[in-house]
Each structure stands twice: as structure tokens, then as C-alpha cells.
Design an enzyme around this catalytic site. Sequence first.
Site, short mmCIF file in Angstrom:
data_model
loop_
_atom_site.label_atom_id
_atom_site.label_comp_id
_atom_site.label_asym_id
_atom_site.label_seq_id
_atom_site.Cartn_x
_atom_site.Cartn_y
_atom_site.Cartn_z
CG ASN A 49 6.58 2.01 8.47
OD1 ASN A 49 7.15 2.12 9.54
ND2 ASN A 49 7.12 1.40 7.42
NE ARG A 56 8.81 11.14 7.96
CZ ARG A 56 9.19 10.09 7.23
NH1 ARG A 56 9.03 8.87 7.68
NH2 ARG A 56 9.74 10.25 6.05
CE1 TYR A 61 0.94 6.71 1.69
CE2 TYR A 61 2.78 7.73 2.86
CZ TYR A 61 2.30 6.80 1.95
OH TYR A 61 3.17 5.99 1.29
CG ASN A 112 -3.03 0.36 3.42
OD1 ASN A 112 -2.03 -0.11 2.87
ND2 ASN A 112 -3.25 1.66 3.48
CB ALA A 115 6.23 -1.20 2.11
CG HIS A 118 4.67 -2.48 -3.12
ND1 HIS A 118 3.58 -2.21 -3.95
CD2 HIS A 118 4.69 -1.47 -2.20
CE1 HIS A 118 3.00 -1.07 -3.55
NE2 HIS A 118 3.65 -0.61 -2.48
CG ASP A 125 1.20 -18.18 -0.40
OD1 ASP A 125 0.76 -17.85 -1.53
OD2 ASP A 125 2.31 -18.73 -0.25
CD GLU A 136 -4.09 -4.30 -3.16
OE1 GLU A 136 -4.59 -4.97 -4.11
OE2 GLU A 136 -2.94 -3.85 -3.19
CG LEU A 139 -4.49 6.02 3.29
CD1 LEU A 139 -3.43 6.15 4.34
CD2 LEU A 139 -5.70 6.87 3.63
CB SER A 140 -0.91 7.04 -2.02
OG SER A 140 -0.28 5.77 -2.01
NE ARG A 149 5.82 4.28 -3.04
CZ ARG A 149 6.09 4.16 -1.75
NH1 ARG A 149 5.43 3.29 -1.01
NH2 ARG A 149 7.03 4.90 -1.19
#
Length: 189
Positions: A49, A56, A61, A112, A115, A118, A125, A136, A139-140, A149
Site C-alpha cells: 500500500n 489518501r 502520511y 518500510n 503493515a 506488525h 527471518d 527499519e 513515516l508515522s 501497531r
Amino acid sequence: MPPQEPPARPELTIVTGTSDTVTELTGRRQEEIPERLPDAIVLLLSGPNLNLLGQRQPEIYGRDTLADHVAKATMAAAEHGLALEHVQSDYEGALIEAVHEARGRAAAIVVNPGALTHYSWSLHDALAAFDGVVVELHLSNPAAREPWRHTSVVAGVADGTIAGFGGLGYRLAVRAVAALLATRRAGPA
Ligand code: CA2
């Protein structure tokens, strides 16, 4: 007229971003930036995404697109003598394959995972089997959002995490990679 020689191939090609972006980011015109062979490859991985960035949820973001972020990261990498490659996929397996293909070829991965952060133990692995630097990036700030999260299954196999700084995070992540690679090259104190 005699046939013309083809122009000399530049040793470092900036693949994304316009010369306007270069000037905006560096204060110098693209022709003024010294070209040199990249010291190492950094793989930037973007999870599911993230290709929708800018379309959006700008309040979370930001308004920049993924291409904007990649252009800034590419520029930052070039300033540190690094070449940046980018892979975005909505498929966990494709991201895992990109990590496998980076083994022995790339010096660092900035990831990044979207989702997948999580819950993807497979990505965990794959990253654990990568020898180079792993940063890692978010943005948020997931720690300040919904409880689901708050867990990152990737954090434990990363050298560090940059989160909550929006688009600035891409440049910070590249800087962190450059600093960690320099430390590793210098060896133990
Ligand atoms: O803050 C980040 O960078 C995240 O990795 C973004 C993920 C989210 O699941 C993580 O918890 C934190 C979401 C990426 C999808 O972004 C969208 C952007 C625009 C429209 C829809 C999704």
C-alpha cells in the site's frame, strides 16, 4: 560529417528525481555535483500500500508520493557515495525475495514494511539472514497509534528504527546507513 563519439557514460546515474529536485535538495546544480563510483548499494524496500502515498490519509502520511520519497533517498544516498535501488511490492513473498537477492550484493537495506511490520515473521527471518546493515523506517510513529501497531516483528533484526518524522525519515535512514557502514569499515575501536 564524421560520425560523432557517443557521450561518455556517467559513472553514477541518478535514476529518479529531476535536476530541479537536485537543486532544491542540495543547493547545487546537477552538473556541479561531483560524480564518483558508488561505494555500495542500499536497497530501499517498501511494503504493501505504500504505492498509494499521497492519495489518501495525508494527515498521517503526508502529501508526498512514494516516488518523491525515493527521489529524496536516492539523492541522499548519492551524497554519501551510495547507490540506491528501490523495490515496492504488495506481496510479502516478493519483498522476501528482494531481501534474498540483496544478500552478498547490497551493503544495507532500508525497509518500510507497511503493515507487514506488525506480523510478518517471514520478513523477519529473511532480514535476519541478511548480513548488512538494516534500518527499519516508518513515516508515522506506530507507537503513538492503535495498539496493534505497537509491535514490530522486524525491529529485533534491524540495527535501528526511524519513525514519526514523515518524509525526512528517508534522508535520516540513508544517513544512518552511511554512518553504520563507515563504522563497520573502520572496524572495532
Ligand atoms: O508509518 C508507516 O510508514 C507505516 O509503515 C505505514 C503502514 C502502516 O500499516 C504501518 O503501521 C506504519 C501503512 C502504509 C500504507 O499507507 C497508505 C497510504 C495512503 C493510503 C493508504 C495507505
